[in-house]
Design a protein around this motif. Structure first.
Motif, PDB file in Angstrom:
ATOM      1  N   ALA A 288      51.505  11.063  -9.562  1.00  0.00           N
ATOM      2  CA  ALA A 288      50.458  10.081  -9.845  1.00  0.00           C
ATOM      3  C   ALA A 288      49.301  10.227  -8.859  1.00  0.00           C
ATOM      4  N   THR A 289      49.633  10.431  -7.588  1.00  0.00           N
ATOM      5  CA  THR A 289      48.598  10.650  -6.576  1.00  0.00           C
ATOM      6  C   THR A 289      47.786  11.902  -6.904  1.00  0.00           C
ATOM      7  N   ALA A 290      48.479  12.972  -7.313  1.00  0.00           N
ATOM      8  CA  ALA A 290      47.791  14.219  -7.648  1.00  0.00           C
ATOM      9  C   ALA A 290      46.915  14.058  -8.879  1.00  0.00           C
ATOM     10  N   VAL A 291      47.396  13.353  -9.884  1.00  0.00           N
ATOM     11  CA  VAL A 291      46.625  13.157 -11.115  1.00  0.00           C
ATOM     12  C   VAL A 291      45.322  12.437 -10.825  1.00  0.00           C
ATOM     13  N   VAL A 292      45.398  11.395 -10.021  1.00  0.00           N
ATOM     14  CA  VAL A 292      44.179  10.654  -9.668  1.00  0.00           C
ATOM     15  C   VAL A 292      43.192  11.571  -8.965  1.00  0.00           C
TER      16      VAL A 292
END
Length: 362
Positions: A288-292
Motif C-alpha cells: 500500500a505504501t509503494a502504491v501510493v
C-alpha cells in the motif's frame, strides 16, 4: 468501463488489508475476490503477535479480539518419542490468538469496504492485458475494468501470476490436511507443533469448543498420519477434511512493472506455523505504501525497488520454523533432535521463537 487507481485481486488478509490502506489514502480501490465470503481456508488459524500493530493501524484490532478465539500462552514442541519443550508467548495486547479464517477474513473484507474500497466477492478474473499507457485492462466474467496499478493477493495458485506466466513449477513432496474438531478436555492455552514418524501435526484451539488440527506428510504417508489423528482425537471416519496444494512453492519476485505481489501470491510459507497471516498483513502494508508512492511520486521505479527490498527483509531470520516443519516430514527423527537439544539448552528455541513474535519493528 470503470477506472481505478489500484485493483487488488484476492480478498484474504493481504488483499483486504492493502485495500483498506489504499482506500484510506484516497485511492480509487477495488478488490476482486473469486469466492463468496464467509468461507473457511486451510490454515493454522494463528495470529502471530507481530500482526497486532498492523491490525491496530487499520482499526481492526479490538474487533478481531471480540471474535470467538483461543488464547495462546505457550508454543509446545513435541518430539517423536514424546519429549516436550514449551516456550512462553507474549501476553496482554500483543498475545497470540487463534481465530477461524471464516470470521477473521470476513471482518477484514468488511473493514476494507468501510474504508471506501469497492469490494466484489464472487468475481472471477479471466484475462489481464497491459495497455500502452501501462494501465491494466482486467476482464471479469461479466465486466471489464481498468486500473493503473495491479496487486496480486490471490494466494499460492495466483490467477494473476498464472495469467502473467510468473507461476513457478509446482512440487508435491508433501500433502496437507486441515479440519476443526471438538476441543479436547484440558487442552489448555497452547499451540502445539508435534513431530511424528510419518510427518507432523499442528494444533491450536480457535474458541472454547473447537481445535484447529493440521496434518502434513509426504503423499505415501499422509494416510497413516490421518489414521493416527483419527485414533488420537476420536474422529469419525466421515469427518470432513480440507486440503491444499502445493503446500509451498518457489517465491516470485514481488515487484513487477505496475504489478505487486503480496501474501502467498509472492511467497508461500508453511501454513500451520503461525507466520502466514503476519506475512500477508505486513506485505500488504508495504505494498500500500509503494502504491501510493508509485501513483503520487516522481520515481515509481524507486518505489518498486524499495518495496522489493523491504519485502525480502520481512523474512530475514523468521523462516527457521518453516524449514523445521519441512524437515519434520522429510526427516522427522532429525527434526525431533532439536526438541531434545532445546531441553538441554532451552534458550535456543526461546531465542528463535522470539524472532517470530517480535512486533517492535513493525
Amino acid at each position: 468501463m470503470q477506472i481505478f487507481d489500484v485493483a487488488i485481486v484476492g480478498g484474504g488478509p493481504a488483499g483486504s488489508t492493502c485495500a483498506a490502506l489504499c482506500a484510506a489514502a484516497g485511492l480509487r480501490t477495488i478488490v476482486l475476490e473469486r469466492e463468496m465470503f464467509p468461507r473457511e481456508k486451510v490454515c493454522g488459524d494463528c495470529l502471530n503477535p507481530a500482526c497486532w500493530p498492523i491490525l491496530r493501524e487499520i482499526g481492526c484490532a479490538s474487533r478481531v479480539r471480540s471474535l470467538p478465539h483461543g488464547n495462546l500462552a505457550t508454543v509446545e514442541f513435541i518430539a517423536i518419542d514424546g519429549a516436550r519443550v514449551s516456550i512462553d508467548l507474549p501476553v496482554g495486547e500483543d498475545a497470540e490468538i487463534a481465530v477461524k479464517r471464516s470470521s477473521f477474513d470476513s471482518l477484514l473484507m468488511e473493514n476494507a469496504r468501510a474504508a471506501g474500497a469497492d469490494v466484489r466477492d464472487g468475481t472471477i478474473v479471466i484475462a489481464l492485458e497491459k495497455q500502452r499507457g501501462r494501465d491494466w485492462r482486467i476482464d471479469l466474467v461479466k465486466d471489464k475494468i481498468m486500473a493503473r496499478i495491479l496487486v496480486a493477493a490471490d494466494g499460492r495458485n495466483s490467477t494473476v501470476a498464472r495469467l502473467r506466466n510468473l507461476l513457478p513449477r509446482l512440487r508435491r513432496e508433501r500433502i496437507a490436511l486441515q479440519t476443526h474438531i471438538a476441543l479436547p478436555r484440558d487442552f489448555g492455552d497452547r499451540v502445539v507443533l508435534q513431530f511424528l514418524p510419518d510427518g507432523y501435526t499442528g494444533q491450536a484451539p480457535v474458541n472454547d469448543d473447537e481445535l484447529n488440527l493440521c496434518l502434513v506428510a509426504s503423499p505415501p504417508r499422509i494416510g497413516r498420519l490421518k489414521d493416527w489423528a483419527t485414533k488420537e482425537f476420536t474422529i469419525s471416519p466421515a469427518h470432513p477434511w480440507r486440503t491444499v496444494t502445493p503446500l509451498t512453492r518457489a517465491p516470485i519476485a514481488p515487484a513487477q512493472e505496475n504489478l505487486l505481489l503480496i501474501g502467498d501470491a509472492a511467497r508461500v510459507v508453511e501454513p500451520f506455523t503461525g507466520e502466514g497471516i503476519y506475512y500477508a498483513l505486513r506485505s500488504a502494508k508495504l505494498a500500500a505504501t509503494a502504491v501510493v508512492k508509485m501513483l503520487t511520486g516522481n520515481d515509481p521505479a524507486a518505489a518498486r525497488q524499495c518495496f522489493a527490498q523491504e519485502h525480502a527483509e520481512m523474512y530475514h531470520g523468521r523462516l527457521w520454523i518453516n524449514r523445521l516443519a519441512r524437515q519434520a516430514v522429510l526427516s522427522p527423527h532429525i527434526a525431533s533432535l532439536l526438541v531434545h537439544l532445546a531441553k538441554m539448552q532451552p534458550g535456543i528455541l526461546k531465542l528463535l521463537t522470539g524472532k517470530l513474535v517480535n512486533s517492535s519493528k513493525m
